[in-house]
Design a protein around this motif. Structure first.
Motif, PDB file in Angstrom:
ATOM      1  N   LEU A   1       1.049  -1.241  -0.132  1.00  0.00           N
ATOM      2  CA  LEU A   1       0.379   0.200  -0.278  1.00  0.00           C
ATOM      3  C   LEU A   1       0.621   1.125   0.209  1.00  0.00           C
ATOM      4  N   LEU A   2       1.784   1.590   0.896  1.00  0.00           N
ATOM      5  CA  LEU A   2       2.654   2.319   0.950  1.00  0.00           C
ATOM      6  C   LEU A   2       3.892   2.797  -0.542  1.00  0.00           C
ATOM      7  N   LYS A   3       3.959   1.317  -1.063  1.00  0.00           N
ATOM      8  CA  LYS A   3       4.687   1.694  -2.044  1.00  0.00           C
ATOM      9  C   LYS A   3       3.631   2.343  -3.538  1.00  0.00           C
ATOM     10  N   TYR A   4       2.173   2.032  -3.606  1.00  0.00           N
ATOM     11  CA  TYR A   4       1.696   1.909  -4.415  1.00  0.00           C
ATOM     12  C   TYR A   4       0.818   3.739  -4.497  1.00  0.00           C
ATOM     13  N   HIS A   5       1.364   3.994  -2.563  1.00  0.00           N
ATOM     14  CA  HIS A   5       0.498   5.389  -2.282  1.00  0.00           C
ATOM     15  C   HIS A   5       2.167   6.121  -2.815  1.00  0.00           C
ATOM     16  N   LYS A   6       3.123   5.930  -2.883  1.00  0.00           N
ATOM     17  CA  LYS A   6       4.233   6.785  -3.325  1.00  0.00           C
ATOM     18  C   LYS A   6       3.563   6.652  -5.580  1.00  0.00           C
ATOM     19  N   SER A   7       3.855   5.518  -5.354  1.00  0.00           N
ATOM     20  CA  SER A   7       3.520   4.999  -7.372  1.00  0.00           C
ATOM     21  C   SER A   7       2.984   6.544  -7.794  1.00  0.00           C
ATOM     22  N   PHE A   8       1.258   6.212  -7.077  1.00  0.00           N
ATOM     23  CA  PHE A   8       0.269   7.091  -7.599  1.00  0.00           C
ATOM     24  C   PHE A   8       0.436   8.682  -7.194  1.00  0.00           C
ATOM     25  N   GLY A   9       1.206   8.605  -6.469  1.00  0.00           N
ATOM     26  CA  GLY A   9       2.104  10.523  -5.594  1.00  0.00           C
ATOM     27  C   GLY A   9       2.990  10.658  -7.206  1.00  0.00           C
ATOM     28  N   VAL A  10       3.798   9.777  -7.518  1.00  0.00           N
ATOM     29  CA  VAL A  10       4.725  10.637  -8.616  1.00  0.00           C
ATOM     30  C   VAL A  10       3.338  10.717  -9.854  1.00  0.00           C
ATOM     31  N   VAL A  11       2.699   9.598 -10.252  1.00  0.00           N
ATOM     32  CA  VAL A  11       1.766  10.180 -11.569  1.00  0.00           C
ATOM     33  C   VAL A  11       1.142  11.163 -10.980  1.00  0.00           C
ATOM     34  N   VAL A  12       0.659  11.659 -10.002  1.00  0.00           N
ATOM     35  CA  VAL A  12      -0.364  12.952 -10.109  1.00  0.00           C
ATOM     36  C   VAL A  12       1.070  14.051  -9.890  1.00  0.00           C
ATOM     37  N   LEU A  13       1.591  13.464  -9.553  1.00  0.00           N
ATOM     38  CA  LEU A  13       2.660  14.458  -9.566  1.00  0.00           C
ATOM     39  C   LEU A  13       3.278  14.729 -11.047  1.00  0.00           C
ATOM     40  N   ILE A  14       2.999  14.719 -12.380  1.00  0.00           N
ATOM     41  CA  ILE A  14       3.229  13.646 -13.591  1.00  0.00           C
ATOM     42  C   ILE A  14       1.870  14.344 -14.226  1.00  0.00           C
ATOM     43  N   VAL A  15       0.915  14.356 -13.807  1.00  0.00           N
ATOM     44  CA  VAL A  15      -0.246  14.990 -13.883  1.00  0.00           C
ATOM     45  C   VAL A  15      -0.601  16.489 -14.024  1.00  0.00           C
ATOM     46  N   GLY A  16       0.147  16.509 -12.497  1.00  0.00           N
ATOM     47  CA  GLY A  16      -0.775  18.053 -12.079  1.00  0.00           C
ATOM     48  C   GLY A  16       0.494  19.008 -13.216  1.00  0.00           C
ATOM     49  N   VAL A  17       1.827  18.657 -13.316  1.00  0.00           N
ATOM     50  CA  VAL A  17       2.880  19.275 -14.401  1.00  0.00           C
ATOM     51  C   VAL A  17       2.218  19.831 -15.693  1.00  0.00           C
ATOM     52  N   LEU A  18       1.453  18.335 -16.202  1.00  0.00           N
ATOM     53  CA  LEU A  18       1.179  18.516 -17.507  1.00  0.00           C
ATOM     54  C   LEU A  18       0.061  19.543 -17.438  1.00  0.00           C
ATOM     55  N   VAL A  19      -1.464  18.940 -16.871  1.00  0.00           N
ATOM     56  CA  VAL A  19      -1.428  19.794 -16.734  1.00  0.00           C
ATOM     57  C   VAL A  19      -1.704  21.539 -16.427  1.00  0.00           C
ATOM     58  N   LEU A  20      -0.637  21.941 -15.617  1.00  0.00           N
ATOM     59  CA  LEU A  20       0.187  23.656 -15.531  1.00  0.00           C
ATOM     60  C   LEU A  20      -0.207  23.416 -16.838  1.00  0.00           C
ATOM     61  N   PHE A  21       0.835  22.527 -17.378  1.00  0.00           N
ATOM     62  CA  PHE A  21       1.958  22.948 -19.110  1.00  0.00           C
ATOM     63  C   PHE A  21       0.583  23.247 -19.538  1.00  0.00           C
ATOM     64  N   MET A  22      -0.102  22.454 -19.995  1.00  0.00           N
ATOM     65  CA  MET A  22      -1.291  23.131 -21.155  1.00  0.00           C
ATOM     66  C   MET A  22      -2.385  23.734 -21.108  1.00  0.00           C
ATOM     67  N   ARG A  23      -3.030  24.194 -19.529  1.00  0.00           N
ATOM     68  CA  ARG A  23      -3.378  25.260 -19.084  1.00  0.00           C
ATOM     69  C   ARG A  23      -2.914  26.468 -19.304  1.00  0.00           C
ATOM     70  N   ARG A  24      -0.829  26.959 -19.009  1.00  0.00           N
ATOM     71  CA  ARG A  24      -0.710  27.759 -19.333  1.00  0.00           C
ATOM     72  C   ARG A  24      -0.726  28.142 -21.050  1.00  0.00           C
TER      73      ARG A  24
END
Length: 179
Positions: free
Chosen positions: A47-70
């Motif tokens: 569960l901790l491994k997947y929490h960290k892994s999906f945290g990285v997914v969210v970071l990637i999504v957040g950066v992509l959304v920021l870039f796309m929005r800008r």
């Protein structure tokens, strides 16, 4: 054809991010109430491994959304929103994007400072900073704080979606719909 929709990639990113965030917040609440060790005893170490892994997914999504929005902006509202509806919407969206970027970075830094591996599924990512127990505690406190803020922002966002869909009956929600 509706012309005020986000592009398909942007809509996919929204829903991948949304489902990931909801899952991460739920697991984060388990960590909050049972502690990391207690949660691992109840649900296993993965569960901790997947929490960290999906945290990285969210970071990637957040950066992509920021870039796309800008770079692309957002499609026009149809019907147009009044200023009193538009500015809180923009504020909540920008704060969510910032939280989606800040929270995983704080978790990554906190994990590294605690001397643990930063996992992304079956890969180990660089730790960025060295072991420092004081920094780890501080970074995880900020990670938790941003989590509570993000939970509130998600609640406001969901309330807005509910109001648009069930009260105003406008087509605002269809802008991000996959269908």
């Amino acid at each position: 054809m509706q012309t005020n929709r986000y592009g398909f990639l942007r809509r996919i990113l929204h829903w991948v991010g949304a489902l990931s965030v909801l899952g991460l917040l739920a697991v984060g609440m388990l960590f909050f109430f049972f502690g990391v060790e207690g949660t691992q005893k109840l649900f296993g170490p993965d569960l901790l491994k997947y929490h960290k892994s999906f945290g990285v997914v969210v970071l990637i999504v957040g950066v992509l959304v920021l870039f796309m929005r800008r770079s692309s902006g957002i499609p026009p509202y149809d019907p147009p929103l009044t200023f009193l509806l538009r500015w809180p919407s923009k504020l909540v969206h920008w704060l969510m994007i910032l939280a989606l970027i800040a929270m995983p970075i704080l978790g990554w830094l906190g994990t590294a400072a605690a001397g643990h591996e930063v996992q992304f599924f079956n890969w180990t990512l660089p730790g960025i900073i060295g072991k420092n127990d004081v920094w780890a505690k501080t970074l995880f406190q900020y990670h938790l704080l941003v989590g509570w803020v993000l939970m509130g922002l998600v609640g406001v966002h969901l309330l807005g979606a509910f109001v648009h869909g069930k009260v105003a009956h406008d087509n605002i929600n269809s802008r991000m719909s996959l269908l």
